[in-house]
Scaffold this motif. Structure first.
Motif, PDB file in Angstrom:
ATOM      1  N   TRP A  74       1.557   1.886   9.278  1.00 59.59           N
ATOM      2  CA  TRP A  74       1.188   3.244   9.691  1.00 59.59           C
ATOM      3  C   TRP A  74       0.930   4.111   8.474  1.00 59.59           C
ATOM      4  CZ3 TRP A  74       6.208   1.295  10.723  1.00 59.59           C
ATOM      5  CH2 TRP A  74       6.306   0.587  11.923  1.00 59.59           C
ATOM      6  N   ARG A  75       0.128   5.115   8.658  1.00 63.62           N
ATOM      7  CA  ARG A  75      -0.044   6.148   7.624  1.00 63.62           C
ATOM      8  C   ARG A  75       0.303   7.477   8.256  1.00 63.62           C
ATOM      9  NH1 ARG A  75      -5.094   4.786   9.364  1.00 63.62           N
ATOM     10  NH2 ARG A  75      -6.282   6.484  10.313  1.00 63.62           N
ATOM     11  N   VAL A  76       0.547   8.467   7.415  1.00 61.29           N
ATOM     12  CA  VAL A  76       0.829   9.802   7.953  1.00 61.29           C
ATOM     13  C   VAL A  76      -0.499  10.372   8.437  1.00 61.29           C
ATOM     14  CG1 VAL A  76       1.726  12.091   7.382  1.00 61.29           C
ATOM     15  CG2 VAL A  76       2.780  10.037   6.398  1.00 61.29           C
ATOM     16  N   ALA A  77      -0.517  10.809   9.700  1.00 61.14           N
ATOM     17  CA  ALA A  77      -1.792  11.170  10.341  1.00 61.14           C
ATOM     18  C   ALA A  77      -2.530  12.244   9.545  1.00 61.14           C
ATOM     19  CB  ALA A  77      -1.544  11.622  11.769  1.00 61.14           C
ATOM     20  N   SER A  78      -1.841  13.278   9.144  1.00 62.57           N
ATOM     21  CA  SER A  78      -2.545  14.281   8.330  1.00 62.57           C
ATOM     22  C   SER A  78      -1.654  14.599   7.138  1.00 62.57           C
ATOM     23  CB  SER A  78      -2.851  15.534   9.150  1.00 62.57           C
ATOM     24  OG  SER A  78      -1.707  15.898   9.884  1.00 62.57           O
ATOM     25  N   ALA A  79      -1.875  13.832   6.067  1.00 68.15           N
ATOM     26  CA  ALA A  79      -1.081  14.041   4.855  1.00 68.15           C
ATOM     27  C   ALA A  79      -1.363  15.450   4.337  1.00 68.15           C
ATOM     28  CB  ALA A  79      -1.452  12.998   3.817  1.00 68.15           C
ATOM     29  N   SER A  80      -0.317  16.079   3.820  1.00 70.87           N
ATOM     30  CA  SER A  80      -0.486  17.441   3.335  1.00 70.87           C
ATOM     31  C   SER A  80      -1.177  17.426   1.969  1.00 70.87           C
ATOM     32  CB  SER A  80       0.898  18.102   3.229  1.00 70.87           C
ATOM     33  OG  SER A  80       0.792  19.305   2.522  1.00 70.87           O
ATOM     34  N   GLY A  81      -2.086  18.374   1.764  1.00 72.12           N
ATOM     35  CA  GLY A  81      -2.797  18.453   0.481  1.00 72.12           C
ATOM     36  C   GLY A  81      -1.932  19.078  -0.597  1.00 72.12           C
TER      37      GLY A  81
ATOM     38  N   THR B  23       0.874  -1.176   0.000  1.00 72.99           N
ATOM     39  CA  THR B  23       0.000   0.000   0.000  1.00 72.99           C
ATOM     40  C   THR B  23       0.912   1.227   0.000  1.00 72.99           C
ATOM     41  OG1 THR B  23      -0.156   0.173   2.407  1.00 72.99           O
ATOM     42  CG2 THR B  23      -1.822  -1.181   1.289  1.00 72.99           C
ATOM     43  N   HIS B  24       0.435   2.289  -0.572  1.00 74.24           N
ATOM     44  CA  HIS B  24       1.160   3.561  -0.563  1.00 74.24           C
ATOM     45  C   HIS B  24       0.401   4.525   0.337  1.00 74.24           C
ATOM     46  CE1 HIS B  24       3.510   3.107  -4.625  1.00 74.24           C
ATOM     47  NE2 HIS B  24       3.824   2.198  -3.722  1.00 74.24           N
ATOM     48  N   GLU B  25       1.087   5.045   1.315  1.00 78.63           N
ATOM     49  CA  GLU B  25       0.462   5.970   2.275  1.00 78.63           C
ATOM     50  C   GLU B  25       1.041   7.356   2.020  1.00 78.63           C
ATOM     51  OE1 GLU B  25      -1.864   4.579   4.035  1.00 78.63           O
ATOM     52  OE2 GLU B  25      -1.324   2.492   3.598  1.00 78.63           O
ATOM     53  N   PRO B  26       0.206   8.285   1.533  1.00 85.43           N
ATOM     54  CA  PRO B  26       0.748   9.582   1.110  1.00 85.43           C
ATOM     55  C   PRO B  26       1.284  10.422   2.281  1.00 85.43           C
ATOM     56  CG  PRO B  26      -1.646   9.570   0.943  1.00 85.43           C
ATOM     57  CD  PRO B  26      -1.232   8.165   1.291  1.00 85.43           C
ATOM     58  N   ILE B  27       2.408  11.104   1.993  1.00 82.21           N
ATOM     59  CA  ILE B  27       2.927  12.136   2.905  1.00 82.21           C
ATOM     60  C   ILE B  27       2.381  13.474   2.406  1.00 82.21           C
ATOM     61  CG2 ILE B  27       5.035  13.333   3.627  1.00 82.21           C
ATOM     62  CD1 ILE B  27       6.500  10.583   3.233  1.00 82.21           C
ATOM     63  N   ASP B  28       2.458  13.627   1.093  1.00 82.39           N
ATOM     64  CA  ASP B  28       1.871  14.784   0.396  1.00 82.39           C
ATOM     65  C   ASP B  28       1.567  14.284  -1.018  1.00 82.39           C
ATOM     66  OD1 ASP B  28       4.191  14.926  -1.152  1.00 82.39           O
ATOM     67  OD2 ASP B  28       5.104  16.524   0.030  1.00 82.39           O
ATOM     68  N   PRO B  29       1.114  15.115  -1.941  1.00 81.37           N
ATOM     69  CA  PRO B  29       0.716  14.569  -3.247  1.00 81.37           C
ATOM     70  C   PRO B  29       1.853  13.889  -4.018  1.00 81.37           C
ATOM     71  CG  PRO B  29      -0.185  16.766  -2.946  1.00 81.37           C
ATOM     72  CD  PRO B  29       0.758  16.535  -1.801  1.00 81.37           C
ATOM     73  N   VAL B  30       3.124  14.141  -3.677  1.00 87.69           N
ATOM     74  CA  VAL B  30       4.204  13.536  -4.459  1.00 87.69           C
ATOM     75  C   VAL B  30       5.031  12.519  -3.664  1.00 87.69           C
ATOM     76  CG1 VAL B  30       4.429  15.493  -6.026  1.00 87.69           C
ATOM     77  CG2 VAL B  30       5.828  15.409  -3.973  1.00 87.69           C
TER      78      VAL B  30
ATOM     79  N   ALA C 123      -0.336   7.574  12.174  1.00 91.69           N
ATOM     80  CA  ALA C 123      -1.532   6.954  12.771  1.00 91.69           C
ATOM     81  C   ALA C 123      -1.500   5.486  12.375  1.00 91.69           C
ATOM     82  CB  ALA C 123      -2.788   7.612  12.227  1.00 91.69           C
ATOM     83  N   GLU C 124      -2.089   4.627  13.209  1.00 89.38           N
ATOM     84  CA  GLU C 124      -2.053   3.195  12.920  1.00 89.38           C
ATOM     85  C   GLU C 124      -3.076   2.851  11.838  1.00 89.38           C
ATOM     86  OE1 GLU C 124      -2.167  -0.852  15.521  1.00 89.38           O
ATOM     87  OE2 GLU C 124      -1.575   1.029  16.488  1.00 89.38           O
ATOM     88  N   ASN C 125      -2.664   2.009  10.894  1.00 84.54           N
ATOM     89  CA  ASN C 125      -3.600   1.569   9.862  1.00 84.54           C
ATOM     90  C   ASN C 125      -4.464   0.438  10.406  1.00 84.54           C
ATOM     91  OD1 ASN C 125      -3.490   3.086   7.531  1.00 84.54           O
ATOM     92  ND2 ASN C 125      -1.618   2.090   6.811  1.00 84.54           N
ATOM     93  N   PRO C 126      -5.653   0.254   9.832  1.00 89.33           N
ATOM     94  CA  PRO C 126      -6.478  -0.877  10.267  1.00 89.33           C
ATOM     95  C   PRO C 126      -5.786  -2.184   9.894  1.00 89.33           C
ATOM     96  CG  PRO C 126      -7.366   0.114   8.259  1.00 89.33           C
ATOM     97  CD  PRO C 126      -6.259   1.012   8.737  1.00 89.33           C
ATOM     98  N   ASP C 127      -5.882  -3.193  10.762  1.00 89.86           N
ATOM     99  CA  ASP C 127      -5.342  -4.521  10.426  1.00 89.86           C
ATOM    100  C   ASP C 127      -6.453  -5.295   9.721  1.00 89.86           C
ATOM    101  OD1 ASP C 127      -4.491  -7.209  10.379  1.00 89.86           O
ATOM    102  OD2 ASP C 127      -3.057  -6.762  11.975  1.00 89.86           O
ATOM    103  N   ILE C 128      -6.333  -5.397   8.404  1.00 93.66           N
ATOM    104  CA  ILE C 128      -7.411  -5.953   7.580  1.00 93.66           C
ATOM    105  C   ILE C 128      -7.583  -7.436   7.876  1.00 93.66           C
ATOM    106  CG2 ILE C 128      -8.274  -6.173   5.205  1.00 93.66           C
ATOM    107  CD1 ILE C 128      -6.175  -3.884   4.544  1.00 93.66           C
TER     108      ILE C 128
END
Ligand code: C5P
Length: 407
Positions: free
Chosen positions: A277-284, A196-203, A300-305
């Motif tokens: 983990w994902r970045v809690a508030s990825a920048s727009g 999975t790709h968890e965005p930090i910002d759009p790039v 922030a912790e990702n859901p464990d699918i």
């Protein structure tokens, strides 16, 4: 067994046509009757005499044969079969089918038929990868055709990659599945795959390393046994297999949503390398590089699918399979993981760099079940997938199909 089944086999013009001869033998061994159709180009690779001798039937070769038209018109020929199989399906035949051409016997039959069609593509790797072929493939899948292969490997033209026709026994398995005879026919199986790709910002993003090769091979193997596969995949290095429902996602949260939407299912195989983990508030907007000042990321912790589906109150699949990629104490960690996640089986492997497994063509796995741990020998990822799919078929044989009306 294919006893009593009639197959219309269209042999296109490619070097893989020689495998069609073996395919005819395998089909007849299983009791199927084969009506062969050889395209003009196909007859450059195998002779009508060999095809007719192996099929034990007349081979049809030309659209404007007046005797044939009197005896058996092309419409009737196209409809008298339980399944139409095109092997090899060349780039040209696929293009004709995608665009509705009917300018020789084979393409006319394919237009006139009201029977299911199974394609076994075979062509040079560049031709397979060409956007035109991929467009045609998407059109044909959208039209409801079934596909088996192509496989990757050395090609007769000296190149390497996807484009080799599936082996005759793989085509037989796909025919079984198309005719509703596969051991997983009627079963829905969810497969997660890739990173999975968890965005930090759009790039920018964070991710796990994962080529998606093992998950893709598993989805392919399950589909070959007749399963309806929902393939939920992150951005992987390898293309998804043919004949499955592909749900592309990027983040763990999207993967969870796609999996939940695919429930209920008879089994679920979680081969994805989900970011924990994902970045809690990825920048727009793109975070600017500011000399001397480093950005701070909050996670922030990702859901464990896997754990969530294993504990699902109403829609838990009868069989839930997780993966454990470990670098030390593989079996102990994987056994503990099976208990912690609440799944039925864990497929564990050692991904320490020295093994070359991550991103490689082979895998050496341990299957952890309630009965204990089985060590499988190191083998190709498709062979691991085929063995796992066969085990899943055995396990599901004793279960009631999931009630898909609850979706
Ligand atoms: O906890 P860990 O990532 O090692 O567990 C691996 C197994 O859990 C894999 O089957 C993986 O697909 C699954 N998983 C998941 N959701 C997560 C993390 C892992 O489904 N957030």
């Amino acid at each position: 067994m294919l006893a009593g089944k009639r197959l219309l086999l269209i042999i296109g013009g490619g070097i893989a046509a020689y495998k069609a001869l073996d395919l005819i033998r395998r089909l007849r061994e299983r009791g199927a009757a084969v009506t062969p159709v050889l395209t003009r180009a196909g007859s450059e690779f195998v002779t009508p005499l060999s095809v007719a001798a192996l099929a034990g039937e007349k081979v049809f070769t030309d659209l404007f044969d007046l005797t044939d038209e009197a005896e058996m018109g092309h419409i009737q020929l196209s409809r008298s079969a339980d399944l139409v199989v095109v092997a090899p399906a060349t780039a040209d035949l696929m293009a004709k089918m995608a665009h509705g051409h009917a300018n020789d016997l084979a393409s006319t039959l394919l237009m006139a038929t009201d029977t299911q069609v199974l394609l076994a593509p075979a062509m040079n790797v560049r031709m397979w990868d060409h956007p035109a072929t991929q467009r045609n493939l998407a059109t044909l899948l959208g039209d409801g055709l079934r596909i088996v292969g192509p496989n990757s490997g050395d090609m007769a033209c000296g190149e390497y990659g996807p484009g080799r026709m599936a082996e005759p026994l793989e085509i037989v398995a796909a025919i079984d599945a198309a005719l509703g005879q596969g051991p997983l026919t009627g079963k829905r199986i969810i497969v997660t795959s890739g990173p999975t790709h968890e965005p930090i910002d759009p790039v920018r993003y964070i991710a796990n390393r994962s080529s998606g090769a093992q998950g893709t091979a598993i989805a392919r193997a399950l589909a070959a046994l007749g399963a309806e596969v929902v393939f939920v995949t992150g951005p992987a290095d390898v293309p998804p297999p043919a004949g499955v429902r592909v749900v592309p996602i990027e983040t763990a949260q999207q993967m969870l949503q796609a999996v939940e939407e695919a429930l209920p299912a008879d089994a679920a195989v979680f081969a994805a390398a989900v970011a924990d983990w994902r970045v809690a508030s990825a920048s727009g907007s793109k975070i600017k590089k500011d000399a001397g000042r480093l950005p701070t990321l909050e996670f922030a912790e990702n859901p464990d699918i896997l754990a969530g589906v294993s504990a699902h109150a109403t829609k838990r699949p009868a069989l839930v399979v997780g993966f454990a990629a470990e670098t030390d104490d593989v079996i102990a960690h994987a056994t503990a993981k099976r208990a912690r996640k609440g799944c039925d089986w864990i497929v564990a492997n050692d991904v320490s760099p020295a093994t070359g497994i991550m991103g490689g063509a082979e895998n050496a796995v341990h299957l952890i079940t309630p009965e204990g741990c089985e060590d499988w020998p190191r083998m190709g990822k498709q062979a691991v997938a085929d063995k796992l799919a066969a085990r899943i078929a055995t396990a599901l044989a004793a279960t009631q199909p999931a009630d898909k009306t609850k979706a």
